[in-house]
Design an enzyme around this catalytic site. Structure first.
Site: not given
Ligand code: CTP
Length: 408
Positions: A215, A284, A314, A350
């Site tokens: 990304n 993700d 995480i 979260k």
């Molecule tokens: N994060 C994480 N582990 C992942 C993905 C994201 O810890 N596998 C953390 C990121 O570091 C950030 C927060 O979660 O602090 C938000 O990430 P985001 O990808 O925007 O959240 P999602 O829950 O995946 O939501 P979306 O549906 O917007 O993708």
């Protein structure tokens, strides 16, 4: 210099004492850096320093008259030595020669720098520069000990080849390093004794040995947070995805590549951390299969369909843990008008304490930019809309919130 590495010294009053050594020319660069970071820099020079660099150089760089003589009646009426001492927030002696070190240790007030030093009660930062044997001499070491006991901070000397041809400790620290030390002295110590884990950058999810899904995260926001937390006294571990950004001063960097590696490193270092700040753009999803050898065009035919599976969330896992856990800060990169609604849902889902949301499509915000416009959301309805800030400044505001959260 990367802007996230620059401490914010806007309006901070730094008194820079330059004494006479070859390293005096590097003090000119330090002066320039301090001014560029917003500092209000007043320079004073010993007579010996003026034999190495002209005062006109420092006057031009600082935009102020340089203080030189204790016994010059005209100067004394304009920039009296007591005023210099009263107005400074930080006294930086760069270079600090063996002679100046001795005079400071013993409180000798025979010239302007010695007199101002005795009239000054604030923090002092010393950047020694001298021949290695002079540095190692018991007399110098005793003086250093006295000054350390007095609470003064040192930056350097570093090892290396010196102008006199000798090699060893004695070289003045580089101007960038002294600048970081100045930032740390002025930032205060509100995170001293705290252990902070910051994740930064994007992850790469391999498809084969040469290709990956990634990304656009630059890592700057996380690096700025690590730099600022370290400047404020925290012990900082920075778990970083692939990035060419330099490691901030004083920070322990752990390099990872994939989301799985990041998860392992974060879980490992989160044990014992007071706060975990997840600024990383963690993938993700990752490819279900990783080919051992490069996938050839002929193997996939006219189209290549990838199967993806979710990675470990995480932040979500840390947030779901029972019992004592670190303060958790999440980030949400969103697009569009529902930003805050999405962000507060993410905060709850979260289980984090603070969530920093920004619209990555706004000008001046987002991945490759030096600035960011964000809103900080917290539990119990906290909502702080930030102006468009340099990432380092936004990092400072986020850490203000972390400090308050940790005090509870
Ligand atoms: N994060 C994480 N582990 C992942 C993905 C994201 O810890 N596998 C953390 C990121 O570091 C950030 C927060 O979660 O602090 C938000 O990430 P985001 O990808 O925007 O959240 P999602 O829950 O995946 O939501 P979306 O549906 O917007 O993708």
């Amino acid at each position: 210099m990367e802007s996230f590495l620059k401490p914010d010294l806007t309006g901070r009053r730094v008194l820079l004492a330059v004494s006479g050594g070859v390293a005096a020319y590097k003090a000119a660069e330090l002066c320039r850096l301090l001014v560029r970071c917003g500092g209000a820099v007043q320079v004073m020079m010993t007579d010996a320093a003026r034999a190495f660099v002209g005062e006109a150089t420092f006057a031009a760089l600082s935009g102020r008259q340089v203080a030189t003589g204790l016994f010059d009646p005209q100067q004394e009426s304009q920039i009296g030595h007591i005023r210099l001492a009263d107005e400074a927030e930080l006294l930086v002696c760069a270079p600090t020669t063996a002679d100046l070190l001795a005079r400071l240790a013993h409180g000798l007030a025979g010239d302007l720098v010695g007199t101002v030093y005795l009239a000054y009660a604030g923090p002092v930062l010393l950047a020694p520069a001298m021949n290695v044997r002079m540095w190692e001499h018991p007399a110098t070491q005793a003086n250093v000990e006295t000054l350390v006991r007095r609470g003064h901070r040192f930056v350097g000397p570093s090892r290396g080849e010196m102008a006199c041809g000798h090699t060893g400790p004695g070289r003045m620290a580089e101007p960038e390093e002294i600048l970081q030390a100045v930032g740390a002295c002025l930032a205060g110590d509100d995170l001293r004794g705290r252990r902070i884990l910051v994740s930064a950058g994007g992850t790469r999810e391999p498809l084969d040995p040469v290709r990956y899904l990634g990304n656009r995260s630059s890592g700057r926001m996380g690096f700025a947070l690590a730099a600022e937390a370290s400047a404020r006294g925290a012990e900082v571990v920075l778990v970083a995805g692939p990035s060419s950004l330099p490691t901030p001063y004083g920070v322990q960097r752990v390099e990872v590549e994939s989301a799985a590696e990041m998860a392992r490193a974060v879980f490992h270092h989160a044990a014992g951390a007071d706060a975990v700040i997840m600024a990383a753009a963690v993938a993700d999803f990752r490819p279900v299969e990783r080919a051992e050898r490069k996938v050839k065009k002929k193997d996939v035919g006219s189209s290549w369909t990838l199967s993806l599976e979710p990675t470990t969330d995480i932040l979500g896992e840390l947030g779901a843990r029972e019992g004592r856990r670190p303060l958790l800060v999440g980030f949400a990169a969103e697009t569009g008008p529902e930003l805050e609604a999405y962000a507060s849902a993410k905060l709850a889902a979260k289980g984090c304490d603070l969530l920093v949301a920004n619209d990555v499509l706004q000008p001046g915000s987002g991945f490759e930019s030096e600035t960011n416009q964000a809103v900080i959301l917290g539990r119990e309805g906290l909502r702080e809309v930030m102006a468009l800030l340099e990432k380092r400044q936004l990092a400072a505001r986020i850490l203000d919130r972390v400090v308050r959260g940790l005090a509870r």
